[in-house]
Design a protein around this motif. Structure first.
Motif, PDB file in Angstrom:
ATOM      1  N   ASN A   2       8.543  21.604  83.141  1.00  0.00           N
ATOM      2  CA  ASN A   2       9.981  21.082  82.571  1.00  0.00           C
ATOM      3  C   ASN A   2       9.370  20.563  81.687  1.00  0.00           C
ATOM      4  N   LEU A   3      10.342  20.069  80.192  1.00  0.00           N
ATOM      5  CA  LEU A   3       9.891  19.245  78.986  1.00  0.00           C
ATOM      6  C   LEU A   3       8.737  18.346  79.580  1.00  0.00           C
ATOM      7  N   ALA A   4       8.905  17.293  80.448  1.00  0.00           N
ATOM      8  CA  ALA A   4       8.762  16.372  80.218  1.00  0.00           C
ATOM      9  C   ALA A   4       6.689  17.274  80.781  1.00  0.00           C
ATOM     10  N   VAL A  39      16.964  14.311  74.620  1.00  0.00           N
ATOM     11  CA  VAL A  39      17.948  15.542  74.094  1.00  0.00           C
ATOM     12  C   VAL A  39      19.375  15.781  74.682  1.00  0.00           C
ATOM     13  N   ALA A  40      19.833  14.959  75.162  1.00  0.00           N
ATOM     14  CA  ALA A  40      21.582  15.450  75.662  1.00  0.00           C
ATOM     15  C   ALA A  40      22.066  15.152  74.067  1.00  0.00           C
ATOM     16  N   ALA A 124      10.981  11.174  70.278  1.00  0.00           N
ATOM     17  CA  ALA A 124      11.855  11.906  69.855  1.00  0.00           C
ATOM     18  C   ALA A 124      10.841  13.132  68.782  1.00  0.00           C
ATOM     19  N   MET A 125       9.788  12.614  68.115  1.00  0.00           N
ATOM     20  CA  MET A 125       9.298  13.864  67.397  1.00  0.00           C
ATOM     21  C   MET A 125       8.154  14.306  68.710  1.00  0.00           C
ATOM     22  N   ALA A 126       7.766  14.008  69.827  1.00  0.00           N
ATOM     23  CA  ALA A 126       6.924  14.898  70.685  1.00  0.00           C
ATOM     24  C   ALA A 126       7.909  16.041  70.768  1.00  0.00           C
ATOM     25  N   VAL A 127       9.301  15.436  71.162  1.00  0.00           N
ATOM     26  CA  VAL A 127      10.236  16.446  71.904  1.00  0.00           C
ATOM     27  C   VAL A 127      10.290  17.610  71.000  1.00  0.00           C
ATOM     28  N   VAL A 128      10.810  17.542  69.672  1.00  0.00           N
ATOM     29  CA  VAL A 128      11.224  18.301  67.904  1.00  0.00           C
ATOM     30  C   VAL A 128       9.457  18.757  68.292  1.00  0.00           C
ATOM     31  N   GLY A 129       8.394  18.566  68.053  1.00  0.00           N
ATOM     32  CA  GLY A 129       7.104  19.335  67.766  1.00  0.00           C
ATOM     33  C   GLY A 129       7.057  20.085  68.572  1.00  0.00           C
ATOM     34  N   TYR A 130       7.539  19.645  69.933  1.00  0.00           N
ATOM     35  CA  TYR A 130       6.636  20.383  71.194  1.00  0.00           C
ATOM     36  C   TYR A 130       7.728  21.470  71.464  1.00  0.00           C
ATOM     37  N   MET A 131       9.278  21.521  71.044  1.00  0.00           N
ATOM     38  CA  MET A 131      10.072  22.386  71.189  1.00  0.00           C
ATOM     39  C   MET A 131       9.934  23.532  69.754  1.00  0.00           C
ATOM     40  N   LEU A 154      17.017  24.771  72.801  1.00  0.00           N
ATOM     41  CA  LEU A 154      18.153  23.081  73.620  1.00  0.00           C
ATOM     42  C   LEU A 154      18.029  23.648  74.757  1.00  0.00           C
ATOM     43  N   GLY A 155      18.923  25.371  74.350  1.00  0.00           N
ATOM     44  CA  GLY A 155      19.633  25.534  75.998  1.00  0.00           C
ATOM     45  C   GLY A 155      19.225  25.278  76.941  1.00  0.00           C
ATOM     46  N   GLY A 156      17.252  25.504  76.939  1.00  0.00           N
ATOM     47  CA  GLY A 156      16.712  26.257  78.154  1.00  0.00           C
ATOM     48  C   GLY A 156      16.274  24.955  78.137  1.00  0.00           C
ATOM     49  N   ILE A 157      16.024  23.756  77.340  1.00  0.00           N
ATOM     50  CA  ILE A 157      15.481  22.285  77.853  1.00  0.00           C
ATOM     51  C   ILE A 157      16.749  21.513  78.393  1.00  0.00           C
ATOM     52  N   LEU A 158      18.653  21.726  77.666  1.00  0.00           N
ATOM     53  CA  LEU A 158      19.352  21.092  78.370  1.00  0.00           C
ATOM     54  C   LEU A 158      19.506  21.254  79.790  1.00  0.00           C
ATOM     55  N   SER A 159      19.484  22.943  80.322  1.00  0.00           N
ATOM     56  CA  SER A 159      19.456  23.264  81.516  1.00  0.00           C
ATOM     57  C   SER A 159      18.409  22.652  83.036  1.00  0.00           C
ATOM     58  N   GLU A 160      16.994  22.728  82.147  1.00  0.00           N
ATOM     59  CA  GLU A 160      16.342  21.701  82.899  1.00  0.00           C
ATOM     60  C   GLU A 160      16.632  20.259  82.967  1.00  0.00           C
ATOM     61  N   VAL A 161      17.126  19.562  82.010  1.00  0.00           N
ATOM     62  CA  VAL A 161      17.643  18.144  82.165  1.00  0.00           C
ATOM     63  C   VAL A 161      18.531  18.468  83.212  1.00  0.00           C
ATOM     64  N   VAL A 162      19.746  18.623  83.118  1.00  0.00           N
ATOM     65  CA  VAL A 162      20.896  19.109  83.932  1.00  0.00           C
ATOM     66  C   VAL A 162      20.863  19.237  85.145  1.00  0.00           C
TER      67      VAL A 162
END
Length: 168
Positions: A2-4, A39-40, A124-131, A154-162
């Motif tokens: 997952n993202l974390a 992410v949301a 936020a920078m880490a998330v965008v940079g990682y993606m 985002l589609g993949g990450i959002l599904s992980e978050v949800v």
């Protein structure tokens, strides 16, 4: 993964902890609580950009912000807050929303809201940079495609978050 976990494995969470002078476990707890909001917000922005947000997040990523965001978190120098604040402005629309997120997460984690306010732009920078790095196969070469790439990531990450939120 997952993202974390990805951010932890990339070293972003430990770098943020060092820069903020906090325990890595506290940084991981804060990141875990802040990531769903980030992410949301990114998902909402990818679907319907904020009014007056200057072209939306994908447009920002096509510019100077897309490249090297994760690297700027990992460097030993202080992380510049402006790129992170610009990302937050696009995903949340106002500083009041960012402050509200920090206050809410503070209430649920017990971490000081001032600390969380400092962490939000970095995360936020880490998330965008990682993606961006993961979508570009570990390089910045594919970043120019912007919206499509961001939407796919985002589609993949959002599904992980949800999925993670539903498990709670």
């Amino acid at each position: 993964m997952n993202l974390a976990q990805g951010l932890q494995q990339a070293g972003a969470i430990d770098s943020i902890a060092r820069e903020l002078g906090i325990d890595p476990a506290a940084a991981q707890q804060a990141a875990g609580a802040l990531l769903p909001a980030i992410v949301a917000g990114m998902g909402r922005t990818a679907v319907a950009p904020q009014a007056g947000a200057g072209g939306g997040l994908a447009e920002v990523l096509r510019g100077s912000l897309g490249g090297g965001l994760l690297d700027s978190i990992l460097k030993p120098e202080p992380t510049p807050a402006q790129p992170g604040n610009e990302i937050l402005g696009h995903i949340f629309g106002s500083k009041d929303v960012s402050r509200g997120v920090a206050e809410e997460v503070s209430g649920s984690t017990g971490l000081p809201p001032d600390l969380l306010k400092k962490m939000l732009p970095m995360l936020a920078m880490a998330v965008v940079g990682y993606m961006m790095k993961n979508r570009a196969g570990g390089s910045n070469a594919g970043e120019a495609s912007g919206g499509g790439m961001l939407g796919g990531a985002l589609g993949g990450i959002l599904s992980e978050v949800v999925t993670g939120m539903l498990r709670r």
